[in-house]
Design a protein around this motif. Structure first.
Motif, PDB file in Angstrom:
ATOM      1  N   LYS A  99       0.867  -1.180   0.000  1.00 59.02           N
ATOM      2  CA  LYS A  99       0.000   0.000   0.000  1.00 59.02           C
ATOM      3  C   LYS A  99       0.899   1.224   0.000  1.00 59.02           C
ATOM      4  O   LYS A  99       1.666   1.441   0.941  1.00 59.02           O
ATOM      5  CB  LYS A  99      -0.905  -0.008   1.227  1.00 59.02           C
ATOM      6  CG  LYS A  99      -1.824   1.177   1.267  1.00 59.02           C
ATOM      7  CD  LYS A  99      -2.737   1.118   2.450  1.00 59.02           C
ATOM      8  CE  LYS A  99      -2.920   2.505   3.002  1.00 59.02           C
ATOM      9  NZ  LYS A  99      -3.645   2.537   4.248  1.00 59.02           N
ATOM     10  N   ILE A 159      -7.247  10.611   7.676  1.00 65.08           N
ATOM     11  CA  ILE A 159      -6.905   9.422   8.472  1.00 65.08           C
ATOM     12  C   ILE A 159      -7.199   9.672   9.946  1.00 65.08           C
ATOM     13  O   ILE A 159      -6.804  10.698  10.505  1.00 65.08           O
ATOM     14  CB  ILE A 159      -5.401   9.091   8.314  1.00 65.08           C
ATOM     15  CG1 ILE A 159      -5.070   8.709   6.873  1.00 65.08           C
ATOM     16  CG2 ILE A 159      -4.978   7.982   9.278  1.00 65.08           C
ATOM     17  CD1 ILE A 159      -3.566   8.624   6.584  1.00 65.08           C
ATOM     18  N   ASP A 187     -10.564   4.020   1.897  1.00 67.22           N
ATOM     19  CA  ASP A 187      -9.520   3.867   2.912  1.00 67.22           C
ATOM     20  C   ASP A 187      -9.410   5.142   3.724  1.00 67.22           C
ATOM     21  O   ASP A 187      -9.170   6.206   3.172  1.00 67.22           O
ATOM     22  CB  ASP A 187      -8.193   3.590   2.194  1.00 67.22           C
ATOM     23  CG  ASP A 187      -7.014   3.505   3.150  1.00 67.22           C
ATOM     24  OD1 ASP A 187      -7.246   3.422   4.361  1.00 67.22           O
ATOM     25  OD2 ASP A 187      -5.882   3.530   2.661  1.00 67.22           O
ATOM     26  N   ALA A 188      -9.548   5.013   5.005  1.00 68.20           N
ATOM     27  CA  ALA A 188      -9.277   6.109   5.957  1.00 68.20           C
ATOM     28  C   ALA A 188     -10.490   7.006   6.203  1.00 68.20           C
ATOM     29  O   ALA A 188     -11.236   7.330   5.284  1.00 68.20           O
ATOM     30  CB  ALA A 188      -8.110   6.968   5.513  1.00 68.20           C
ATOM     31  N   VAL A 190     -13.193   6.486   7.999  1.00 66.43           N
ATOM     32  CA  VAL A 190     -14.486   5.875   8.322  1.00 66.43           C
ATOM     33  C   VAL A 190     -14.674   5.898   9.840  1.00 66.43           C
ATOM     34  O   VAL A 190     -13.745   5.622  10.593  1.00 66.43           O
ATOM     35  CB  VAL A 190     -14.491   4.425   7.780  1.00 66.43           C
ATOM     36  CG1 VAL A 190     -15.560   3.595   8.431  1.00 66.43           C
ATOM     37  CG2 VAL A 190     -14.626   4.429   6.267  1.00 66.43           C
TER      38      VAL A 190
END
Ligand code: DXP
Length: 259
Positions: A99, A159, A187-188, A190
């Motif tokens: 990643k 993030i 991604d990130a 949530v």
């Protein structure tokens, strides 16, 4: 046919990717990972103790043979740093999936688009399976696909913020852009199971999260909630929601009454 998540040559049943940081203790981390039923664990290579395997590390309670490891380049602020970290991960035999995280701003932790694109292209050329963490910019997503990214990972919000999906409209453009090419993994940022379900209902292929589980009052219960939210959102997306209407539409219209 099984509804699997395909990333490069990898295939998964679970659509939940879990970060391993920030847990209050390693027992809770292990139980949360179990409850999530994830198959992919991500972690910062810089936090891992690769040099001395006899020293303890934060993954030590997990049976790593059960998971596909997705090391990330957290800490990199340039493409060159990200490439160097990725090579270190590969040389350590962790996995050929990486990643890519190239952070452009330390306050917002937003990714640097140019560094992310450069690192992605370089690592694809070196044979890695590359999953770049990116902003919610559909044009950048297009360029990342063009240079060979194996998945696109747009952030929902900064993030660790737990703010949820700040721009579902642009995320849906990215999902459209990538359809039939590579999976989109939100991604990130949530914060809740509702955010996860909303991401999946938009048509995302998967969600990666960490803080929402690790920082919950009950991380194990939250991990299970996230697992269920992935399933609910995915089924809701597949089922096709009703269109939104401005005015009411009676649930028992008179013309359909049975006499
Ligand atoms: C890009 C990044 O580092 C994220 O994958 C992070 O690990 C998860 O973000 P959250 O902690 O906000 O879920």
């Amino acid at each position: 046919m099984a509804d699997t998540l395909k990333i490069g040559s990898y295939e998964f049943s679970s659509r939940l990717l879990l970060g391993t940081g920030k847990f209050s203790d390693l027992d809770i981390q292990q139980q949360a990972v179990d409850a999530s039923e994830t198959e992919i664990l991500t972690f910062a290579i810089r936090r891992l103790n690769i040099d001395n395997p006899n020293n303890p590390n934060f993954l030590e309670r997990l049976d790593l043979k059960k998971y596909t490891l997705l090391p990330n380049t957290a800490g990199a602020q340039t493409a060159e740093e990200a490439v160097r970290i990725a090579r270190l991960a590969k040389a350590s035999g962790l996995c050929d999936m990486i990643k890519v995280e190239v952070i452009g701003d330390m306050r917002t932790l937003l990714p640097d688009p140019i560094g992310t694109l450069k690192a992605t292209e370089q690592l694809v050329n070196e044979g890695f399976t590359v999953l770049p963490y990116t902003s919610d910019d559909p044009m950048l997503a297009r360029h990342l696909v063009e240079v060979g990214a194996h998945a696109i990972m747009p952030g929902a919000s900064p993030i660790g913020s737990g703010l949820g999906l700040l721009n579902p409209h642009y995320l849906s453009f990215i999902i459209e852009e990538c359809a039939g090419k590579v999976p989109v993994i939100i991604d990130a940022g949530v914060g809740s199971a509702a955010d996860v379900a909303a991401a999946m209902e938009l048509g995302a292929d998967a969600v990666l999260l960490n803080t929402a589980v690790a920082g919950a009052k009950d991380p194990v219960l939250m991990a299970e909630a996230m697992k269920l939210a992935i399933l609910a959102g995915r089924k809701g997306y597949a089922a096709g929601r009703i269109p939104k209407k401005r005015y009411a539409n009676a649930s028992s219209p008179m013309e359909m009454m049975i006499e």
